[in-house]
Design a protein around this motif. Structure first.
Motif, PDB file in Angstrom:
ATOM      1  N   ALA A 605       0.740  -1.297  -0.144  1.00  0.00           N
ATOM      2  CA  ALA A 605      -0.070   0.080  -0.100  1.00  0.00           C
ATOM      3  C   ALA A 605       0.992   1.090  -0.008  1.00  0.00           C
ATOM      4  O   ALA A 605       1.992   1.210   0.295  1.00  0.00           O
ATOM      5  CB  ALA A 605      -0.967  -0.133   0.970  1.00  0.00           C
ATOM      6  N   LEU A 606       0.392   2.265  -0.171  1.00  0.00           N
ATOM      7  CA  LEU A 606       0.956   3.705  -0.331  1.00  0.00           C
ATOM      8  C   LEU A 606      -0.163   4.480   0.071  1.00  0.00           C
ATOM      9  O   LEU A 606      -1.113   4.728  -0.370  1.00  0.00           O
ATOM     10  CB  LEU A 606       1.324   4.113  -1.830  1.00  0.00           C
ATOM     11  N   ASN A 607       0.376   5.495   1.229  1.00  0.00           N
ATOM     12  CA  ASN A 607      -0.588   6.483   1.741  1.00  0.00           C
ATOM     13  C   ASN A 607      -0.005   7.588   1.804  1.00  0.00           C
ATOM     14  O   ASN A 607       1.386   7.900   2.382  1.00  0.00           O
ATOM     15  CB  ASN A 607      -0.921   6.020   3.160  1.00  0.00           C
ATOM     16  N   ILE A 608      -0.691   8.868   1.303  1.00  0.00           N
ATOM     17  CA  ILE A 608      -0.026  10.027   1.434  1.00  0.00           C
ATOM     18  C   ILE A 608      -1.241  11.128   2.134  1.00  0.00           C
ATOM     19  O   ILE A 608      -2.228  10.918   1.465  1.00  0.00           O
ATOM     20  CB  ILE A 608       0.702  10.659   0.155  1.00  0.00           C
ATOM     21  N   SER A 609      -0.680  11.833   3.209  1.00  0.00           N
ATOM     22  CA  SER A 609      -1.689  12.662   3.611  1.00  0.00           C
ATOM     23  C   SER A 609      -0.910  13.894   4.073  1.00  0.00           C
ATOM     24  O   SER A 609       0.104  14.095   4.402  1.00  0.00           O
ATOM     25  CB  SER A 609      -2.091  12.270   4.888  1.00  0.00           C
ATOM     26  N   LEU A 610      -1.529  15.009   3.305  1.00  0.00           N
ATOM     27  CA  LEU A 610      -1.066  16.473   3.458  1.00  0.00           C
ATOM     28  C   LEU A 610      -2.149  17.229   4.557  1.00  0.00           C
ATOM     29  O   LEU A 610      -3.184  17.026   4.478  1.00  0.00           O
ATOM     30  CB  LEU A 610      -1.002  17.279   2.114  1.00  0.00           C
ATOM     31  N   ASP A 646       0.219  28.686  16.729  1.00  0.00           N
ATOM     32  CA  ASP A 646       0.861  27.714  16.269  1.00  0.00           C
ATOM     33  C   ASP A 646       0.309  27.098  14.767  1.00  0.00           C
ATOM     34  O   ASP A 646      -0.867  27.126  14.885  1.00  0.00           O
ATOM     35  CB  ASP A 646       0.778  26.560  17.438  1.00  0.00           C
ATOM     36  N   ILE A 647       1.306  26.815  13.973  1.00  0.00           N
ATOM     37  CA  ILE A 647       0.959  26.375  12.596  1.00  0.00           C
ATOM     38  C   ILE A 647       1.729  25.047  12.393  1.00  0.00           C
ATOM     39  O   ILE A 647       3.092  25.165  12.434  1.00  0.00           O
ATOM     40  CB  ILE A 647       0.949  27.567  11.683  1.00  0.00           C
ATOM     41  N   PHE A 648       0.901  24.116  11.929  1.00  0.00           N
ATOM     42  CA  PHE A 648       1.649  22.961  11.614  1.00  0.00           C
ATOM     43  C   PHE A 648       1.195  22.624  10.053  1.00  0.00           C
ATOM     44  O   PHE A 648      -0.031  22.523   9.908  1.00  0.00           O
ATOM     45  CB  PHE A 648       1.107  21.491  12.572  1.00  0.00           C
ATOM     46  N   THR A 649       2.147  22.419   9.287  1.00  0.00           N
ATOM     47  CA  THR A 649       1.979  22.300   7.885  1.00  0.00           C
ATOM     48  C   THR A 649       2.721  21.054   7.545  1.00  0.00           C
ATOM     49  O   THR A 649       4.151  21.383   7.746  1.00  0.00           O
ATOM     50  CB  THR A 649       2.159  23.412   6.677  1.00  0.00           C
ATOM     51  N   GLY A 650       2.353  19.785   6.890  1.00  0.00           N
ATOM     52  CA  GLY A 650       3.091  18.744   6.573  1.00  0.00           C
ATOM     53  C   GLY A 650       2.678  17.728   5.852  1.00  0.00           C
ATOM     54  O   GLY A 650       1.455  17.738   5.291  1.00  0.00           O
ATOM     55  N   GLY A 651       3.163  16.497   5.841  1.00  0.00           N
ATOM     56  CA  GLY A 651       2.640  15.271   5.175  1.00  0.00           C
ATOM     57  C   GLY A 651       3.151  14.283   5.752  1.00  0.00           C
ATOM     58  O   GLY A 651       4.323  14.227   6.269  1.00  0.00           O
ATOM     59  N   GLU A 652       2.365  13.270   5.755  1.00  0.00           N
ATOM     60  CA  GLU A 652       2.699  11.688   6.180  1.00  0.00           C
ATOM     61  C   GLU A 652       2.651  11.018   4.965  1.00  0.00           C
ATOM     62  O   GLU A 652       1.835  10.779   4.446  1.00  0.00           O
ATOM     63  CB  GLU A 652       1.715  11.473   7.534  1.00  0.00           C
ATOM     64  N   PHE A 653       3.734  10.255   5.060  1.00  0.00           N
ATOM     65  CA  PHE A 653       3.949   9.218   3.748  1.00  0.00           C
ATOM     66  C   PHE A 653       4.192   7.886   4.244  1.00  0.00           C
ATOM     67  O   PHE A 653       5.381   7.804   4.942  1.00  0.00           O
ATOM     68  CB  PHE A 653       5.116   9.843   2.850  1.00  0.00           C
ATOM     69  N   THR A 654       3.377   7.065   4.007  1.00  0.00           N
ATOM     70  CA  THR A 654       3.553   5.704   4.570  1.00  0.00           C
ATOM     71  C   THR A 654       3.771   4.711   3.480  1.00  0.00           C
ATOM     72  O   THR A 654       2.665   4.620   2.408  1.00  0.00           O
ATOM     73  CB  THR A 654       2.438   5.132   5.429  1.00  0.00           C
ATOM     74  N   ILE A 655       4.792   3.685   3.204  1.00  0.00           N
ATOM     75  CA  ILE A 655       4.819   2.743   2.150  1.00  0.00           C
ATOM     76  C   ILE A 655       4.905   1.311   2.901  1.00  0.00           C
ATOM     77  O   ILE A 655       5.694   1.273   3.785  1.00  0.00           O
ATOM     78  CB  ILE A 655       6.179   3.105   1.355  1.00  0.00           C
ATOM     79  N   THR A 656       3.755   0.498   2.308  1.00  0.00           N
ATOM     80  CA  THR A 656       3.973  -1.013   2.798  1.00  0.00           C
ATOM     81  C   THR A 656       4.218  -1.822   1.791  1.00  0.00           C
ATOM     82  O   THR A 656       3.495  -1.718   0.752  1.00  0.00           O
ATOM     83  CB  THR A 656       2.483  -1.217   3.394  1.00  0.00           C
ATOM     84  N   LEU A 657       5.181  -2.472   1.974  1.00  0.00           N
ATOM     85  CA  LEU A 657       5.717  -3.435   0.897  1.00  0.00           C
ATOM     86  C   LEU A 657       5.665  -5.002   1.398  1.00  0.00           C
ATOM     87  O   LEU A 657       6.048  -5.328   2.523  1.00  0.00           O
ATOM     88  CB  LEU A 657       7.257  -2.996   0.477  1.00  0.00           C
ATOM     89  N   ARG A 658       5.188  -5.678   0.373  1.00  0.00           N
ATOM     90  CA  ARG A 658       5.419  -7.188   0.842  1.00  0.00           C
ATOM     91  C   ARG A 658       5.846  -7.601  -0.270  1.00  0.00           C
ATOM     92  O   ARG A 658       5.056  -8.394  -1.067  1.00  0.00           O
ATOM     93  CB  ARG A 658       3.558  -7.598   0.834  1.00  0.00           C
ATOM     94  N   PRO A 659       7.180  -7.845  -0.603  1.00  0.00           N
ATOM     95  CA  PRO A 659       7.736  -8.454  -1.694  1.00  0.00           C
ATOM     96  C   PRO A 659       7.650  -9.866  -1.820  1.00  0.00           C
ATOM     97  O   PRO A 659       7.723 -10.552  -2.796  1.00  0.00           O
ATOM     98  CB  PRO A 659       9.446  -7.917  -1.611  1.00  0.00           C
ATOM     99  N   MET A 660       7.368 -10.452  -0.576  1.00  0.00           N
ATOM    100  CA  MET A 660       6.998 -12.051  -0.717  1.00  0.00           C
ATOM    101  C   MET A 660       6.050 -12.246   0.562  1.00  0.00           C
ATOM    102  O   MET A 660       5.801 -11.392   1.358  1.00  0.00           O
ATOM    103  CB  MET A 660       8.251 -12.825  -0.378  1.00  0.00           C
ATOM    104  N   LYS A 661       5.419 -13.298   0.678  1.00  0.00           N
ATOM    105  CA  LYS A 661       4.309 -13.474   1.403  1.00  0.00           C
ATOM    106  C   LYS A 661       4.818 -13.534   2.733  1.00  0.00           C
ATOM    107  O   LYS A 661       4.015 -13.348   3.869  1.00  0.00           O
ATOM    108  CB  LYS A 661       3.394 -14.858   1.100  1.00  0.00           C
ATOM    109  N   SER A 662       6.075 -13.721   3.213  1.00  0.00           N
ATOM    110  CA  SER A 662       6.478 -13.984   4.730  1.00  0.00           C
ATOM    111  C   SER A 662       7.252 -12.687   4.968  1.00  0.00           C
ATOM    112  O   SER A 662       7.763 -12.606   6.081  1.00  0.00           O
ATOM    113  CB  SER A 662       7.567 -15.107   4.727  1.00  0.00           C
ATOM    114  N   LEU A 663       7.253 -11.493   4.137  1.00  0.00           N
ATOM    115  CA  LEU A 663       8.121 -10.480   4.504  1.00  0.00           C
ATOM    116  C   LEU A 663       7.183  -9.120   4.388  1.00  0.00           C
ATOM    117  O   LEU A 663       6.554  -9.063   3.313  1.00  0.00           O
ATOM    118  CB  LEU A 663       9.540 -10.275   3.581  1.00  0.00           C
ATOM    119  N   ASN A 664       7.241  -8.549   5.110  1.00  0.00           N
ATOM    120  CA  ASN A 664       6.323  -7.120   5.425  1.00  0.00           C
ATOM    121  C   ASN A 664       7.317  -6.081   5.984  1.00  0.00           C
ATOM    122  O   ASN A 664       7.778  -5.966   6.902  1.00  0.00           O
ATOM    123  CB  ASN A 664       5.266  -7.559   6.355  1.00  0.00           C
TER     124      ASN A 664
END
Length: 812
Positions: A605-610, A646-664
């Motif tokens: 999965a790939l998730n991007i939140s600004l 106070d002002i927060f401006t940013g992004g959260e980037f999450t990458i989930t990789l499963r190159p094989m069924k046993s590896l996350n």
């Protein structure tokens, strides 16, 4: 340490070899294909279940060609479940009569149906968007089935759980924890113990709301994490017990039991936690007054504490008919502990040209208990989700602590001090909640609710000081804090969800009235503060057939001043005085988020939140140098203020990789810019800071039984309102094993492998320039073992005792 490492290695070897001998094994293989075109279905999920009660034995994932293999199967009567996103779930009964069984091709039919343009699929991805929340489907993640709720939280988007169990969301503390859609009222330490003991396989999903809708309370700026447990399984029982521990040291045994049939459900839970914490700190700096240096200081201190927590609960639920259910619960908790600390202060007063060397020490003990109870009634109008729920809960907490303190001067012995104090506090909570939900159709839904609470509290903290000349203990009016008060809240909310073409939207509004009354000996009159506010929220989302998710949302949040209003000035530490501010106002936050996610069939999965978060009149702790007329010298004074913007401006980037069924592999980066614009009275602050944090987790699973996890965390240097914090980083490792069809789970690990974790802070203001360092016991080994007898799926009910479903009550 060498003996423990030897034990660690031997235990791992025994765990890995315990299931090899003395069993008759079978193997199963096959291939998953699409029934419409005979094409392979890659990365489908296959689960082996017991035919008798559908208990899961083990699971696996097909490879990129749709083939799968189970080996070393000890049961010969099985129920196999096949599932894949976009296809109907298929069950197959199998009786194994030979060592190797080839099931050939297993056909799955597409399960896509279109309802006014909405795609409905039969399986859930591990991560998904749902209007006002991001969802981590724990039950779909095989790597989590041997861990705890704390482990699962580490995989939830944007969530970080530190070594002490403290939870932050996108680097912000003050996160509210909800259980099954209702606020948890467990006190902080009890909540940590609960999450560290609750098995992850008792969880269905974790909902992360960085921008909660009007359905949820508007208080707090850290967001809401809602932990959803699995539904109960009827006509069965489960006895489970275990123990978690560490070389810190820490020991937490627990036991739970649940019995259930078609009508009744009865659950009970008892737990104990015993832990020791040690830390040391040092600081140095100079203090100015009108740009002239008044004094310099150098401080070193060591502290340790022993803490125990005990909790017991029993609850029952009765279903009168398919539409009406009632539950009742009672519980109690108790804590006790002791602590001691020593410090050495060297202070040089420039005006006097005098050096003060001060040795101080304190010893203390604390004790507290609580009891609570509640009742919940739920009426289901239909089986489509239309229901009405009523909660009533009440409880009380009472605590007592004592402390002996001495301050001895090396030269100026006439300034020596000895004190003894006794603090008693009592608080109660009472709440009434009414919730209504009505899913009118697949797209349209309304929610409404009413919440009323009344929470009185009382504190009495007398302090006696020794008169060295007469040997008498004299009650000190200066140090005596006595107060009482209450907070009264009335809240109501309404939300409406629908769909325009392909866009889903959800609008809501919440109205809150909060009243605080505070009566203190430090006040010349009673303090009464009233707050009435309106909080709108808006959510927009769109999902494509190719599993792209888009979202935009807005919500308004608030932080009410409470304990910060207490004006009593604490003189117990003359090097730093503390006091509240009766003039504090609430702080409002306007929060915007824009999100995109893409999910893949193999679990990647790939998730991007600004995001953009703007807070006015933020409530902050600020430190000044002041001349105190009672001490007749300049010292430090810490208080609270509506510091500014106070002002927060940013992004959260999450990458989930499963190159094989046993590896996350999961990589989460949070990158943001923080602007602080504040007027502190004596001076103004404007800071613009770029910061980031990264959490990388690697999990490797062997035959769905053994899991090795490595987790690394890095937080960059950052600015705060009066200074800076240095980078923070560490690496953890954990080995888990689920044995004997999950009847036994074993967990071994090491935290902060290289002992890197420590806090370094600097303060730089016109009146104070200082640096500080603190280090606690962060490097230690952990171990845990859990035994289960009965239906494992009932684990959510057996441990629900630590958080009653009708809203809960504080533990300690």
């Amino acid at each position: 340490m060498l003996r423990f490492k030897t034990f660690f290695c031997v235990a791992v070897i025994l765990v890995l070899s315990s299931t090899i001998y003395g069993q008759k094994f079978f193997s199963i293989k096959g291939a998953i294909v699409d029934s419409t075109n005979q094409k392979e279905i890659p990365y489908a999920n296959i689960a082996l279940l017991k035919q008798s009660d559908s208990t899961m034995i083990k699971g696996t994932t097909a490879d990129d060609k749709g083939t799968f293999l189970f080996d070393k199967i000890s049961s010969d009567s099985l129920l196999i479940r096949y599932s894949s996103i976009g296809f109907q779930t298929v069950f197959q009964r199998v009786v194994l009569v030979s060592g190797n069984t080839d099931l050939g091709k297993v056909m799955l039919s597409p399960a896509i149906s279109v309802l006014q343009g909405v795609e409905v699929t039969a399986a859930r991805p591990i991560y998904s968007f749902d209007a006002d929340k991001r969802v981590y489907n724990v039950s779909e993640d095989p790597s989590m089935q041997g861990g705890t709720a704390s482990d699962a939280l580490q995989n939830a988007p944007g969530v970080w759980v530190d070594m002490e169990g403290n939870i932050t969301l996108r680097g912000v503390s003050g996160v509210e924890i909800w259980i099954n859609g209702k606020p948890s009222k467990i006190k902080e330490d009890g909540l940590k113990s609960y999450l560290q003991q609750l098995p992850a396989n008792a969880l269905d999903k974790i909902e992360v709301m960085t921008n909660p809708s009007a359905k949820y309370g508007a208080s707090g700026t850290g967001g809401i994490i809602n932990i959803i447990t699995k539904e109960k399984i009827k006509k069965n029982h489960l006895l489970s017990f275990g123990v978690n521990g560490s070389t810190r040291p820490e020991l937490s045994p627990w036991l739970s039991y649940v019995w259930s049939n078609e009508k009744w459900n009865i659950s009970t839970y008892v737990g104990h936690s015993q832990s020791t914490y040690k830390w040391n700190s040092s600081s140095n700096g100079i203090v100015k007054n009108n740009l002239d240096t008044t004094y310099s200081y150098d401080n070193m201190s060591e502290s340790n504490s022993d803490y125990s927590w005990n909790y017991g609960y029993i609850g029952t639920e009765y279903q009168f008919d398919p539409k009406n259910t009632m539950s009742v619960y009672v519980g109690a908790g108790m804590n006790d502990g002791n602590s001691n600390s020593t410090s050495l202060v060297n202070r040089f007063m420039y005006g006097e040209n005098t050096n003060y060397n001060i040795n101080s020490g304190s010893k203390g003990s604390n004790y507290g208990y609580n009891f609570h109870g509640g009742i919940n009634y739920e009426h289901k109008f239909n089986d489509k989700g239309k229901n009405l729920s009523i909660d009533l809960s009440s409880g009380q907490w009472q605590g007592k602590s004592t402390s002996d303190y001495e301050e001895l001067y090396l030269i100026q012995q006439n300034k020596n001090k000895k004190r003894k104090s006794e603090n008693t506090s009592k608080s109660s909570w009472n709440s009434f909640n009414l919730y209504y939900e009505n899913p009118i159709n697949d797209d349209k839904s309304i929610e409404a609710g009413l919440e009323v609470s009344y929470n009185p509290q009382r504190e009495d903290s007398p302090v006696d000081t020794l008169n060295f000349t007469s040997g008498e203990w004299i009650r000190s009016k200066l140090l005596y804090n006595k107060n009482h008060g209450y907070d009264l809240g009335s809240e109501g909310y309404f939300t409406y969800s629908n769909k325009i073409w392909v866009l889903k939207y959800k609008v809501g509004a919440r109205a809150e009235y909060q009243q605080f009354q505070f009566v203190s000996d430090a006040l010349s009159r009673d303090l009464n503060r009233d707050f009435f506010n309106f909080f709108p929220s808006f959510y927009l989302s769109y999902q494509t057939k190719s599993m792209h998710n888009f979202s935009f949302n807005y919500a308004r949040r608030v932080q009410y001043p409470q304990y910060q209003l207490d004006p009593f000035i604490d003189y117990s530490n003359e090097e730093r005085l503390y006091g509240g501010n009766t003039e504090l106002d609430e702080a409002f936050t306007n929060s915007f988020e824009l999100g995109w996610s893409k999910y893949f069939k193999n679990g990647s999965a790939l998730n991007i939140s600004l995001y953009h978060r703007n807070t006015n009149k933020s409530i902050s702790s600020v430190l000044f140098s002041v001349y105190d007329t009672i001490l007749q010298r300049t010292t430090l004074f810490s208080t609270y203020g509506n510091s500014g913007h106070d002002i927060f401006t940013g992004g959260e980037f999450t990458i989930t990789l499963r190159p094989m069924k046993s590896l996350n592999i999961m990589i989460t980066n949070n990158v943001y810019n923080k602007i602080i614009d504040a007027d502190l009275g004596m001076y103004k602050v404007y800071k613009n800071d770029f910061s980031f944090d990264n959490r990388t987790t690697v999990m490797y699973t062997i035959k769905q039984l053994y899991t090795l996890q490595l987790m690394g965390y890095y937080r960059s240097a950052s600015l705060n309102i009066q200074g800076t914090s240095d980078p923070l980083y560490y690496i953890n490792a954990t080995l888990k094993a689920d044995l004997f069809k999950k009847k036994l789970s074993v967990r071994l690990g090491v935290q902060d492998i290289f002992n890197w974790q420590k806090e370094l802070k600097n303060t730089n203001t016109p009146t104070i320039i200082s640096s500080s360092s603190s280090k606690s016991t962060t490097q230690f080994f952990t171990a845990g073992i859990t035994f289960r007898f009965g239906k494992i799926e009932l684990e959510s009910k057996s441990k629900a005792g630590a958080q009653p479903q009708s809203g809960g009550a504080p533990g300690m």
